[in-house]
Scaffold this active site. Structure first.
Site, PDB file in Angstrom:
ATOM      1  N   ASP A  10       0.888  -1.170   0.000  1.00 39.73           N
ATOM      2  CA  ASP A  10       0.000   0.000   0.000  1.00 39.73           C
ATOM      3  C   ASP A  10       0.927   1.220   0.000  1.00 39.73           C
ATOM      4  OD1 ASP A  10      -2.340   1.628   0.251  1.00 39.73           O
ATOM      5  OD2 ASP A  10      -1.984   1.813   2.386  1.00 39.73           O
ATOM      6  N   SER A  11       0.318   2.386  -0.079  1.00 37.22           N
ATOM      7  CA  SER A  11       1.121   3.612  -0.049  1.00 37.22           C
ATOM      8  C   SER A  11       1.637   3.910   1.361  1.00 37.22           C
ATOM      9  CB  SER A  11       0.259   4.782  -0.517  1.00 37.22           C
ATOM     10  OG  SER A  11      -0.896   4.878   0.297  1.00 37.22           O
ATOM     11  N   CYS A  73      -4.256  -1.704  -1.743  1.00 36.55           N
ATOM     12  CA  CYS A  73      -4.453  -0.273  -1.958  1.00 36.55           C
ATOM     13  C   CYS A  73      -5.550  -0.157  -3.019  1.00 36.55           C
ATOM     14  CB  CYS A  73      -3.156   0.349  -2.458  1.00 36.55           C
ATOM     15  SG  CYS A  73      -3.335   2.076  -2.937  1.00 36.55           S
ATOM     16  N   GLU A 152      -2.816   8.376   8.874  1.00 39.47           N
ATOM     17  CA  GLU A 152      -1.346   8.317   8.967  1.00 39.47           C
ATOM     18  C   GLU A 152      -0.862   9.055  10.227  1.00 39.47           C
ATOM     19  OE1 GLU A 152       1.113   6.875   6.905  1.00 39.47           O
ATOM     20  OE2 GLU A 152      -0.468   5.869   5.772  1.00 39.47           O
ATOM     21  N   CYS A 184     -10.913   2.374   0.705  1.00 38.89           N
ATOM     22  CA  CYS A 184      -9.519   2.766   0.916  1.00 38.89           C
ATOM     23  C   CYS A 184      -9.073   1.986   2.140  1.00 38.89           C
ATOM     24  CB  CYS A 184      -9.419   4.272   1.175  1.00 38.89           C
ATOM     25  SG  CYS A 184      -7.770   4.803   1.697  1.00 38.89           S
ATOM     26  N   HIS A 186      -7.039   2.535   4.325  1.00 32.71           N
ATOM     27  CA  HIS A 186      -6.797   3.325   5.538  1.00 32.71           C
ATOM     28  C   HIS A 186      -8.057   3.448   6.412  1.00 32.71           C
ATOM     29  CE1 HIS A 186      -3.096   4.647   3.566  1.00 32.71           C
ATOM     30  NE2 HIS A 186      -2.733   5.273   4.678  1.00 32.71           N
TER      31      HIS A 186
HETATM   32  N1  DGL Z   1      -4.739   3.142   1.190  1.00 30.36           N
HETATM   33  C1  DGL Z   1      -4.833   3.530  -0.159  1.00 30.36           C
HETATM   34  C2  DGL Z   1      -6.103   3.050  -0.804  1.00 30.36           C
HETATM   35  O1  DGL Z   1      -6.624   2.024  -0.410  1.00 30.36           O
HETATM   36  C3  DGL Z   1      -4.600   4.947  -0.591  1.00 30.36           C
HETATM   37  C4  DGL Z   1      -4.083   5.984   0.284  1.00 30.36           C
HETATM   38  C5  DGL Z   1      -3.370   7.075  -0.504  1.00 30.36           C
HETATM   39  O2  DGL Z   1      -4.005   8.027  -0.961  1.00 30.36           O
HETATM   40  O3  DGL Z   1      -2.163   6.930  -0.662  1.00 30.36           O
HETATM   41  O4  DGL Z   1      -6.616   3.655  -1.717  1.00 30.36           O
END
Ligand code: DGL
Length: 264
Positions: A10-11, A73, A152, A184, A186
């Site tokens: 993931d990012s 991600c 984050e 997402c 996150h």
């Molecule tokens: N966690 C990532 C997702 O599922 C993206 C977060 C980011 O914008 O980097 O889309």
């Protein structure tokens, strides 16, 4: 085929929500996680950039001789999956089709809410996947760009996060949705906050959807061992360790980790 070693990227810390779910469900797997913190966030980037980062992440994880890749991600899954599948000869699991399938399984009134990064919403990936399976389902979406930095930052259940989330969800509240895809990786840590805003709506997380998908499509068997009996290894890498990634990752996973640094 037998799957033992799994690469996940993931990012940032978000994909660890998928790691947590997969690790608890399949405790014998060896997991290799990469958070591309040097390039976070992906959600505001262009398609080409997201594909380029995803390619580099995959190349790195392949060095661990993985049997399967999980693109944990949604943003990367929305754009880079066909490219990665062409370039690399291993099974690849993205977030979109498992999430869409689970939402359709759980909705009763076929009114599905979706939140995600700007790029994920712009791609229309979930909408297309849902329409492919059930053309009668309605999708109501909202991009929530500020939620990733809040996670984050470790602001999981926090009044600031609640104010921001209320603003983003305003339009969705009136649509009568009965499920909300947390599009997402996150977002699952924000469930308690999101539940305050949409108490009667079922939240669909990428982690749960991925675990189900691994069982159904790859025949991975759940281990009867409780989470405390986890046998598989977990290595966690980040492309930038200058942030407080370790602290937030430990809070999210509920365990101490050793963070390894990698330059890509
Ligand atoms: N966690 C990532 C997702 O599922 C993206 C977060 C980011 O914008 O980097 O889309």
């Amino acid at each position: 085929m037998s799957i033992k070693r799994v690469g996940i990227f993931d990012s940032g810390v978000g994909g660890l929500t998928v790691v947590k779910e997969v690790r608890n469900t399949f405790p014998n797997l060896d997991l290799f996680y990469l958070g591309d913190t040097a390039r976070l966030p992906y959600g505001d980037k262009s398609e080409d950039t997201i594909i380029n980062y995803s390619y580099k992440n995959t190349k790195f994880l392949l060095s661990f001789d993985i049997d399967l890749l999980i693109v944990a991600c949604n943003t990367s899954s929305s754009f880079s999956l066909p490219f990665l599948e062409r370039e690399f000869k291993l099974p690849i699991v993205g977030m979109i089709s498992p999430g869409a399938a689970l939402a359709l399984k759980r909705t009763k009134n076929k009114k599905i809410g979706l939140i995600g990064t700007r790029a994920t919403i712009r791609s229309g990936s979930y909408r297309k996947e849902i329409e492919k399976i059930d053309s009668k389902a309605e999708v109501y979406d909202a991009s929530c760009p500020l939620l990733v930095p809040l996670v984050e930052e470790g602001f999981f259940d926090d009044e600031v996060t609640e104010i921001v989330a209320r603003r983003y969800l305003k339009g969705l509240e009136e649509k009568g949705i009965d499920v909300l895809i947390l599009g997402c990786t996150h977002y699952p840590v924000l469930k308690p906050t999101l539940k305050k805003i949409l108490p009667d709506v079922e939240m669909i997380s990428s982690g749960e959807a991925t675990s189900l998908h691994l069982k159904e499509k790859f025949g991975l068997g759940e281990s009867p061992a409780p989470p405390s009996k986890i046998k598989g290894g977990l290595r966690i890498f980040a492309t930038d360790t200058g942030t407080h990634f370790k602290e937030v990752a430990e809070k999210l996973l509920g365990e101490n980790i050793e963070l390894e640094s990698v330059a890509l």
